[in-house]
Write an enzyme that holds these catalytic residues in place. Structure first.
Site, PDB file in Angstrom:
ATOM      1  CE  LYS A 120     -20.770  23.668  23.594  1.00 25.87           C
ATOM      2  NZ  LYS A 120     -20.170  22.582  22.768  1.00 25.87           N
TER       3      LYS A 120
HETATM    4  C1  LIG Z   1     -18.864  22.310  22.590  1.00 24.06           C
HETATM    5  C2  LIG Z   1     -18.511  20.973  22.046  1.00 24.06           C
HETATM    6  C3  LIG Z   1     -17.216  20.420  22.217  1.00 24.06           C
HETATM    7  C4  LIG Z   1     -16.101  21.175  22.896  1.00 24.06           C
HETATM    8  O1  LIG Z   1     -16.304  21.329  24.280  1.00 24.06           O
HETATM    9  P1  LIG Z   1     -15.434  22.373  25.117  1.00 24.06           P
HETATM   10  O2  LIG Z   1     -16.031  22.370  26.487  1.00 24.06           O
HETATM   11  O3  LIG Z   1     -15.594  23.700  24.425  1.00 24.06           O
HETATM   12  O4  LIG Z   1     -14.034  21.894  25.092  1.00 24.06           O
HETATM   13  C5  LIG Z   1     -16.994  19.139  21.736  1.00 24.06           C
HETATM   14  N1  LIG Z   1     -17.959  18.452  21.088  1.00 24.06           N
HETATM   15  C6  LIG Z   1     -19.198  18.942  20.905  1.00 24.06           C
HETATM   16  C7  LIG Z   1     -20.197  18.137  20.171  1.00 24.06           C
HETATM   17  C8  LIG Z   1     -19.518  20.218  21.382  1.00 24.06           C
HETATM   18  O5  LIG Z   1     -20.766  20.699  21.191  1.00 24.06           O
END
Ligand SMILES: *Cc1c(COP(=O)(O)O)cnc(C)c1O
Length: 465
Positions: free
Chosen positions: A112
């Site tokens: 993220k």
């Molecule tokens: C947010 C997250 C996901 C999921 O990602 P999306 O874009 O919501 O599908 C998967 N793994 C981790 C570690 C995350 O922080």
């Protein structure tokens, strides 16, 4: 470039306005009116570019001059200067034609950061230019909150309030949020669960009258278009590193809100030769049921060892449906209306189109733990639980062995020590250097009742003038 809503009734917006908007006024999500595309020669020229140069090349067509090129380059350089690895998104090989794309080299150890470092700097830039101040409000079950706080903690023109469920996020996750002590950052530990946090945020966006005059709320979850846009870049980066455009590639993506994998879908629309996208889910498997069995129905939320994918309904799926349904906003509006009852059925045509590109697979906690220990035994590479789900789904649904399979490593294993220990590792995985002292750092957060007036007075009292 104009941005339009998936539900066809909200006004179209410019790039900068879309960045400062959450949901569209008709309840839809914004998408570019047309998708920019790259020729084979364009893509060939991307091989060997630095991550930052590539990010400029991929994102500039979406911004279309609204942010001048030199400013956009500065924003990109600043955003990725906080990453610990010079490659920003390094590739590691774990098997024949199987690669791990390490998306956890940013400040909070999850993918993220790619979007939220960029978004924070973009907010700062747009708000300064407009001489405007806003309030960021978001709910988190862990990774989003810390990435948003790291992205926004130095922005002059915004105050950020992040709600997490009190005592229900891991110590690492909480400390990553609460040890950021700049005076525009406010962590609220809500006496409730993640749903309560999310409902509080939704209700606040719906009625913003508690804010001081002239302020508005801004979203940092993946309904914000700029987040998706920033994530398209690493698909091009990884694919060209293993031979695109002269060679096809496949990706496996641990999926929650469908944001990360939707960026892969868009990369394909832009010309990247992606043969297969694997939708990997944990036991919260609405996407797997939908793609494999046309069963898009809400079920009880399970709490798993991959908590960042514990999501009942994936908000960005609507963006893909919009595209697969010929961008028919009326149709999407009706489908989403139907879905309020708890389920919706897709047309065979949409299911067939999705099946050309996507495969899906569900991995439960026990299997995930086996994968962590199996991969570690064979390669001494330690996967985090989310990444392990992606690796297993790739191995189970892979169509062609001759095409490189790139598995997205969405988090560093040190973020999820509980799962790693359960998988048989005797010691907690070490935190990277810059976080070694995380457990000694001072924390600041406030515990608040799950009551909207309490939350709103707290916020109103803490927004800087
Ligand atoms: C947010 C997250 C996901 C999921 O990602 P999306 O874009 O919501 O599908 C998967 N793994 C981790 C570690 C995350 O922080």
């Amino acid at each position: 470039m104009k941005y339009i809503s998936t539900r066809g009734q909200a006004p179209s917006l410019s790039f900068e306005d879309v960045v400062l908007t959450g949901l569209a006024s008709d309840g839809g999500l914004y998408l570019p009116e047309t998708m920019p595309t790259f020729s084979k020669e364009d893509i060939a020229s991307m091989a060997g570019m630095s991550y930052q140069d590539l990010a400029f090349k991929v994102m500039a067509p979406f911004i279309d001059g609204e942010v001048p090129d030199a400013d956009l380059k500065d924003i990109i350089d600043k955003s990725y200067s906080t990453f610990r690895h010079a490659a920003i998104a390094p590739l590691v090989q774990t098997d024949h034609n199987e690669f791990i794309l390490e998306l956890f080299q940013g400040p909070t150890l999850a993918f993220k950061d790619f979007a939220l470092q960029f978004l924070g700097n973009l907010f700062d830039y747009i708000l300064a230019k407009r001489d405007q101040k806003v309030v960021v409000m978001g709910a988190t079950s862990g990774d989003t909150g810390s990435a948003a706080i790291e992205g926004c903690c130095n922005c002059d023109n915004l105050d950020i309030f992040i709600l997490h469920p009190h005592n229900r996020v891991s110590d690492v996750q909480r400390r990553q949020m609460t040890s950021v002590l700049t005076d525009n950052v406010h962590n609220i530990a809500l006496e409730g669960n993640f749903d309560d946090c999310q409902n509080m945020v939704k209700a606040s966006f719906a009625d913003q009258s508690f804010l001081p005059d002239g302020r508005q709320l801004v979203a940092v979850n993946s309904i914000n278009w700029a987040r998706i846009m920033a994530q398209i870049v690493y698909y091009f980066y990884a694919a060209t590193a293993v031979g695109a455009p002269h060679r096809e590639v496949a990706f496996s993506v641990p999926t929650g809100n469908f944001g990360d994998i939707f960026a892969g879908y868009l990369a394909k629309q832009m010309g990247l030769p992606i043969d297969q996208l694997v939708v990997a889910t944990n036991s919260n498997d609405i996407l797997h049921r939908c793609l494999s069995n046309n069963d898009h129905s809400k079920q009880e939320l399970n709490h798993t060892l991959s908590p960042s994918m514990d999501i009942m309904v994936s908000s960005n799926f609507e963006r893909m449906l919009f595209d697969l349904c010929g961008r028919d906003g009326d149709l999407i509006r009706h489908m989403m209306e139907d879905f309020k009852s708890g389920s919706m059925t897709l047309s065979q045509d949409v299911i067939d189109k999705a099946a050309e590109l996507f495969t899906s697979y569900r991995v439960d906690d026990d299997t995930m733990l086996d994968v962590i220990s199996d991969v570690f035994d064979k390669t001494e590479y330690l996967l985090d639980p989310h990444t392990a789900i992606g690796v297993e789904a790739a191995r189970k649904t892979r169509r062609r062995q001759d095409i490189p399979m790139i598995c997205m490593a969405t988090a560093h294993p040190a973020k999820f020590p509980e799962a790693v220990k359960k998988a048989g590792q005797s010691e907690d995985p070490a935190l990277p250097h810059h976080m070694k002292d995380l457990f000694e750092r001072e924390e600041r957060f406030t515990v608040q009742k799950n009551d909207i007036n309490t939350i709103h007075s707290f916020m109103a009292a803490n927004i800087r003038t």
